[in-house]
Scaffold this motif. Structure first.
Motif, PDB file in Angstrom:
ATOM      1  N   MET A 166       0.745  -1.340   0.052  1.00  0.00           N
ATOM      2  CA  MET A 166       0.011  -0.027  -0.085  1.00  0.00           C
ATOM      3  C   MET A 166       0.834   1.133   0.073  1.00  0.00           C
ATOM      4  SD  MET A 166      -1.574   0.040   3.717  1.00  0.00           S
ATOM      5  CE  MET A 166      -2.030   1.924   3.945  1.00  0.00           C
ATOM      6  N   LYS A 167       2.289   1.249   0.178  1.00  0.00           N
ATOM      7  CA  LYS A 167       2.983   2.485   0.264  1.00  0.00           C
ATOM      8  C   LYS A 167       2.921   2.840  -1.269  1.00  0.00           C
ATOM      9  CE  LYS A 167       7.623   0.810  -0.847  1.00  0.00           C
ATOM     10  NZ  LYS A 167       7.855  -0.587  -0.938  1.00  0.00           N
ATOM     11  N   ALA A 168       2.610   2.249  -2.341  1.00  0.00           N
ATOM     12  CA  ALA A 168       2.545   2.634  -3.761  1.00  0.00           C
ATOM     13  C   ALA A 168       1.298   3.741  -3.782  1.00  0.00           C
ATOM     14  CB  ALA A 168       2.191   1.499  -4.641  1.00  0.00           C
ATOM     15  N   MET A 179      -2.780  -6.655   2.704  1.00  0.00           N
ATOM     16  CA  MET A 179      -2.101  -5.433   2.396  1.00  0.00           C
ATOM     17  C   MET A 179      -0.686  -5.926   3.132  1.00  0.00           C
ATOM     18  SD  MET A 179      -3.969  -3.150   1.230  1.00  0.00           S
ATOM     19  CE  MET A 179      -5.844  -3.325   0.548  1.00  0.00           C
ATOM     20  N   ASP A 180       0.307  -5.348   2.427  1.00  0.00           N
ATOM     21  CA  ASP A 180       1.534  -5.102   3.046  1.00  0.00           C
ATOM     22  C   ASP A 180       1.811  -3.732   3.420  1.00  0.00           C
ATOM     23  OD1 ASP A 180       4.442  -5.911   3.448  1.00  0.00           O
ATOM     24  OD2 ASP A 180       4.769  -4.816   1.642  1.00  0.00           O
ATOM     25  N   VAL A 181       2.163  -3.784   4.616  1.00  0.00           N
ATOM     26  CA  VAL A 181       2.409  -2.343   5.476  1.00  0.00           C
ATOM     27  C   VAL A 181       3.770  -1.955   5.737  1.00  0.00           C
ATOM     28  CG1 VAL A 181      -0.086  -2.488   5.939  1.00  0.00           C
ATOM     29  CG2 VAL A 181       1.762  -2.705   7.663  1.00  0.00           C
ATOM     30  N   VAL A 235      11.296 -14.494   8.271  1.00  0.00           N
ATOM     31  CA  VAL A 235      12.861 -13.669   8.285  1.00  0.00           C
ATOM     32  C   VAL A 235      12.962 -13.145   6.842  1.00  0.00           C
ATOM     33  CG1 VAL A 235      15.151 -13.644   8.886  1.00  0.00           C
ATOM     34  CG2 VAL A 235      13.654 -14.848  10.377  1.00  0.00           C
ATOM     35  N   ARG A 236      13.136 -11.814   6.653  1.00  0.00           N
ATOM     36  CA  ARG A 236      13.500 -11.323   5.178  1.00  0.00           C
ATOM     37  C   ARG A 236      14.983 -11.840   5.100  1.00  0.00           C
ATOM     38  NH1 ARG A 236      12.507  -5.294   2.517  1.00  0.00           N
ATOM     39  NH2 ARG A 236      13.595  -5.651   0.807  1.00  0.00           N
ATOM     40  N   VAL A 237      15.128 -12.377   4.133  1.00  0.00           N
ATOM     41  CA  VAL A 237      16.582 -12.940   3.729  1.00  0.00           C
ATOM     42  C   VAL A 237      16.875 -12.043   2.269  1.00  0.00           C
ATOM     43  CG1 VAL A 237      16.308 -15.276   4.547  1.00  0.00           C
ATOM     44  CG2 VAL A 237      15.810 -14.805   2.252  1.00  0.00           C
ATOM     45  N   GLY A 272      13.541  -5.870  -4.833  1.00  0.00           N
ATOM     46  CA  GLY A 272      13.635  -4.333  -5.486  1.00  0.00           C
ATOM     47  C   GLY A 272      12.294  -4.238  -6.279  1.00  0.00           C
ATOM     48  N   SER A 273      12.426  -2.705  -7.044  1.00  0.00           N
ATOM     49  CA  SER A 273      11.181  -2.421  -7.596  1.00  0.00           C
ATOM     50  C   SER A 273      11.412  -2.203  -9.018  1.00  0.00           C
ATOM     51  CB  SER A 273      10.581  -1.261  -6.855  1.00  0.00           C
ATOM     52  OG  SER A 273       9.430  -0.951  -7.161  1.00  0.00           O
ATOM     53  N   GLN A 274      10.398  -2.150  -9.841  1.00  0.00           N
ATOM     54  CA  GLN A 274      10.418  -1.911 -11.367  1.00  0.00           C
ATOM     55  C   GLN A 274      11.547  -2.714 -12.040  1.00  0.00           C
ATOM     56  OE1 GLN A 274       8.335  -0.236 -13.044  1.00  0.00           O
ATOM     57  NE2 GLN A 274       9.463  -0.197 -15.088  1.00  0.00           N
ATOM     58  N   LEU A 275      11.227  -3.984 -11.645  1.00  0.00           N
ATOM     59  CA  LEU A 275      12.088  -5.048 -12.386  1.00  0.00           C
ATOM     60  C   LEU A 275      11.532  -5.326 -13.527  1.00  0.00           C
ATOM     61  CD1 LEU A 275      13.063  -5.668  -9.229  1.00  0.00           C
ATOM     62  CD2 LEU A 275      13.534  -7.898 -10.020  1.00  0.00           C
ATOM     63  N   LEU A 284       6.980 -13.458  -1.278  1.00  0.00           N
ATOM     64  CA  LEU A 284       8.046 -13.062  -2.282  1.00  0.00           C
ATOM     65  C   LEU A 284       8.192 -11.812  -2.777  1.00  0.00           C
ATOM     66  CD1 LEU A 284       6.910 -16.298  -4.526  1.00  0.00           C
ATOM     67  CD2 LEU A 284       8.671 -16.169  -2.765  1.00  0.00           C
ATOM     68  N   GLY A 285       7.703 -11.025  -1.891  1.00  0.00           N
ATOM     69  CA  GLY A 285       7.826  -9.706  -2.056  1.00  0.00           C
ATOM     70  C   GLY A 285       7.187  -8.858  -3.297  1.00  0.00           C
ATOM     71  N   GLY A 286       7.408  -7.622  -3.815  1.00  0.00           N
ATOM     72  CA  GLY A 286       6.671  -7.206  -4.850  1.00  0.00           C
ATOM     73  C   GLY A 286       7.705  -7.029  -6.101  1.00  0.00           C
ATOM     74  N   GLY A 287       7.613  -6.029  -6.654  1.00  0.00           N
ATOM     75  CA  GLY A 287       8.849  -5.502  -7.546  1.00  0.00           C
ATOM     76  C   GLY A 287       8.643  -5.683  -9.067  1.00  0.00           C
ATOM     77  N   LEU A 288       7.444  -6.246  -9.580  1.00  0.00           N
ATOM     78  CA  LEU A 288       7.312  -6.618 -11.038  1.00  0.00           C
ATOM     79  C   LEU A 288       7.257  -5.095 -11.506  1.00  0.00           C
ATOM     80  CD1 LEU A 288       7.337  -8.777 -12.938  1.00  0.00           C
ATOM     81  CD2 LEU A 288       4.952  -8.977 -12.767  1.00  0.00           C
ATOM     82  N   GLY A 289       8.048  -4.983 -12.784  1.00  0.00           N
ATOM     83  CA  GLY A 289       7.918  -3.558 -13.206  1.00  0.00           C
ATOM     84  C   GLY A 289       6.560  -3.319 -14.147  1.00  0.00           C
ATOM     85  N   PRO A 340       2.646  -7.188  -4.585  1.00  0.00           N
ATOM     86  CA  PRO A 340       3.155  -6.071  -5.522  1.00  0.00           C
ATOM     87  C   PRO A 340       2.423  -4.675  -5.233  1.00  0.00           C
ATOM     88  CG  PRO A 340       1.167  -7.685  -6.220  1.00  0.00           C
ATOM     89  CD  PRO A 340       1.774  -7.910  -4.789  1.00  0.00           C
ATOM     90  N   GLY A 341       2.979  -3.611  -5.732  1.00  0.00           N
ATOM     91  CA  GLY A 341       2.464  -2.241  -5.387  1.00  0.00           C
ATOM     92  C   GLY A 341       2.344  -1.562  -6.637  1.00  0.00           C
ATOM     93  N   ARG A 342       3.447  -1.177  -7.307  1.00  0.00           N
ATOM     94  CA  ARG A 342       3.602  -0.559  -8.709  1.00  0.00           C
ATOM     95  C   ARG A 342       2.714  -0.938  -9.673  1.00  0.00           C
ATOM     96  NH1 ARG A 342       7.894   2.536  -9.781  1.00  0.00           N
ATOM     97  NH2 ARG A 342       9.201   1.572  -8.456  1.00  0.00           N
ATOM     98  N   LEU A 343       2.642  -2.523  -9.830  1.00  0.00           N
ATOM     99  CA  LEU A 343       2.134  -3.045 -10.850  1.00  0.00           C
ATOM    100  C   LEU A 343       0.524  -2.822 -10.944  1.00  0.00           C
ATOM    101  CD1 LEU A 343       3.089  -5.804 -13.355  1.00  0.00           C
ATOM    102  CD2 LEU A 343       0.478  -5.412 -13.075  1.00  0.00           C
TER     103      LEU A 343
HETATM  104  C1  LIG Z   1       7.929  -1.592  -1.796  1.00  0.00           C
HETATM  105  C2  LIG Z   1       7.941  -2.662  -1.412  1.00  0.00           C
HETATM  106  C3  LIG Z   1       6.832  -3.530  -2.400  1.00  0.00           C
HETATM  107  C4  LIG Z   1       6.088  -3.159  -3.534  1.00  0.00           C
HETATM  108  O1  LIG Z   1       6.990  -3.163  -4.484  1.00  0.00           O
HETATM  109  P1  LIG Z   1       6.390  -2.525  -5.884  1.00  0.00           P
HETATM  110  O2  LIG Z   1       7.736  -2.584  -6.694  1.00  0.00           O
HETATM  111  O3  LIG Z   1       5.642  -1.576  -5.817  1.00  0.00           O
HETATM  112  O4  LIG Z   1       5.654  -3.803  -6.415  1.00  0.00           O
HETATM  113  C5  LIG Z   1       6.779  -4.921  -1.678  1.00  0.00           C
HETATM  114  N1  LIG Z   1       7.340  -5.504  -0.694  1.00  0.00           N
HETATM  115  C6  LIG Z   1       8.169  -4.631   0.213  1.00  0.00           C
HETATM  116  C7  LIG Z   1       8.821  -5.263   1.271  1.00  0.00           C
HETATM  117  C8  LIG Z   1       8.401  -3.375  -0.153  1.00  0.00           C
HETATM  118  O5  LIG Z   1       9.523  -2.791   0.223  1.00  0.00           O
END
Ligand SMILES: *Cc1c(COP(=O)(O)O)cnc(C)c1O
Length: 421
Positions: A59-61, A78-80, A148-150, A201-204, A236-241, A276-279
């Motif tokens: 949701m930070k997106a 939600m991921d906060v 644990v975030r690795v 990371g983000s925008q992969l 598995l986090g976010g980050g898909l560009g 996912p946030g950005r996508l």
């Molecule tokens: C920023 C962030 C995301 C979202 O990344 P997007 O590139 O917007 O998908 C997901 N997980 C964590 C831990 C983040 O810091």
């Protein structure tokens, strides 16, 4: 695909003309499309079909409660990354057991807020943080579920400011130390270790870094299970560009990303979470701005807009590209001309684009920044005492202001003057 298209020469958000919103709320403003938000959420949800999973929107997106509620009603978690985001998600009606708490520096107060209100899991980023979560959980008489975030030490091949999975980045614990950290976690009575978290990371724009990271997570899952840890959830986090230019970007699709997850991790039988946030939000939002002046300079023309870097900081901060389109569709074959497109803030960095080809524009014309839904409104500020710009949500032929523009009095009256003055 999104729902911002021209119809009869005018740009629409779903079934609402952008110019109608501009007339009602003034410029600049952000506008989001419900149909696009839901479409993007569903692409991810469908991509993980067949695996036990939860899509937790980062949701930070874009964190307006109307956006959160739209997604939560479709089934999103939600991921906060802060106590404020946690409370905002709760205010939007998201239950605690669908909220995951990420972030590299959770304070004791934030941890207490989440443990009191209920939490799906904490993604722990360091041993000191683990100790604090344990202590607060014991004090409250609850058990805190954690992953644990690795940090898998992979190069996400993205902008340096949004790469998080290399060993030199501040995020997570080095994967080589995972055994020690999991062994320690297992001794702490206030914690229940349920899984592993990774976010590189983000925008992969390629799948290869995800594949490297997820392959390491798969190995680690088996090794930790062999040590007796009950690893049953993988975040598995976010980050898909996303494509920021219509012309040539083609990042992987959620369905391809889902297939990669299935291939690298499907055999483990874990519940899968993605963040996912950005996508979800990026191409579901525009920033709409008005041309204040067209100014002729030495060998270049400037389009001076009423929107500025405080409203949309991505170009100044990440050298990011946004497609900028005229709200009145240019007639076919109209000759384009290059403009430097700038805001009125007193910084040279307040430049959205240099020598960008646009149809001829005049004072009063509206332009729309595409792909502005993620990391747009949430990163805005009141620099230069410019009010935060309104956010509008469109749903079919309806629209609603979901955050008002504050008045100058509201901004100015937030200051308090000490007695001695
Ligand atoms: C920023 C962030 C995301 C979202 O990344 P997007 O590139 O917007 O998908 C997901 N997980 C964590 C831990 C983040 O810091």
């Amino acid at each position: 695909m999104d729902h911002f298209l021209y119809r009869d020469g005018a740009l629409f958000a779903e079934d609402v003309p952008i110019s109608e919103i501009a007339a009602a709320v003034g410029t600049p403003f952000y506008v989001y499309s419900t149909a696009t938000l839901l479409r993007h959420f569903k692409l991810f949800d469908d991509a993980l079909d067949g695996m036990d999973h939860l899509v937790c929107y980062a949701m930070k997106a874009a964190s307006n409660q109307a956006i959160l509620k739209t997604l939560a009603q479709a089934g999103a978690g939600m991921d906060v990354v802060s106590g404020g985001e946690y409370l905002r998600a709760k205010a939007a009606g998201v239950p605690g057991d669908k909220i995951v708490f990420s972030g590299v520096g959770k304070t004791a107060d934030e941890i207490r807020i989440a443990l009191t209100g209920g939490i799906r899991q904490f993604n722990v980023e360091s041993e000191p943080e683990m100790e604090v979560i344990n202590a607060i959980a014991m004090e409250l008489g609850v058990i805190a579920p954690i992953t644990v975030r690795v940090n898998p030490d992979v190069d996400a091949k993205t902008h340096a400011k949004i790469a998080t999975g290399k060993s030199e980045n501040k995020f997570g614990i080095p994967i080589a130390r995972a055994f020690e950290v999991y062994a320690h976690a297992a001794t702490l009575p206030g914690l229940e270790v349920i899984g592993i978290d990774v976010h590189i990371g983000s925008q992969l724009t390629e799948l290869a870094p995800f594949e490297l990271a997820y392959t390491k997570v798969a190995e680690l899952t088996e090794q930790l299970r062999a040590e007796g840890h009950n690893i049953r959830r993988l975040d598995l986090g976010g980050g898909l560009g996303i494509p920021y230019t219509r012309a040539n970007d083609a990042p992987p699709l959620p369905v391809e990303y889902g297939a990669l997850i299935q291939k690298t991790l499907g055999h483990l039988g874990c519940e899968i979470e993605i963040e996912p946030g950005r996508l979800i939000a990026g191409n579901a939002g525009l920033m709409v701005s008005k041309v204040i002046y067209v100014k002729s300079g030495e060998g270049r023309d400037f389009l001076i807009l009423d929107g500025a870097m405080n409203d949309l900081i991505r170009p100044a901060m990440y050298e990011a590209h946004h497609d900028i389109v005229a709200v009145n569709e240019p007639a076919p074959g109209v000759e384009q001309q290059p403009y430097d497109i700038v805001g009125p803030v007193c910084e040279t960095g307040d430049t959205f684009a240099k020598q960008r080809n646009m149809p001829p524009l005049a004072a009063g014309d509206l332009v729309a920044f595409r792909s502005a839904g993620a990391y747009g409104a949430v990163m805005s500020s009141e620099y230069n005492t410019r009010p935060l710009i309104p956010e509008v949500l469109v749903h079919g032929d309806q629209f609603a202001v979901i955050r008002e523009r504050p008045s100058f009095d509201e901004i100015i009256n937030r200051d308090t003057i000490p007695e001695w003055l």
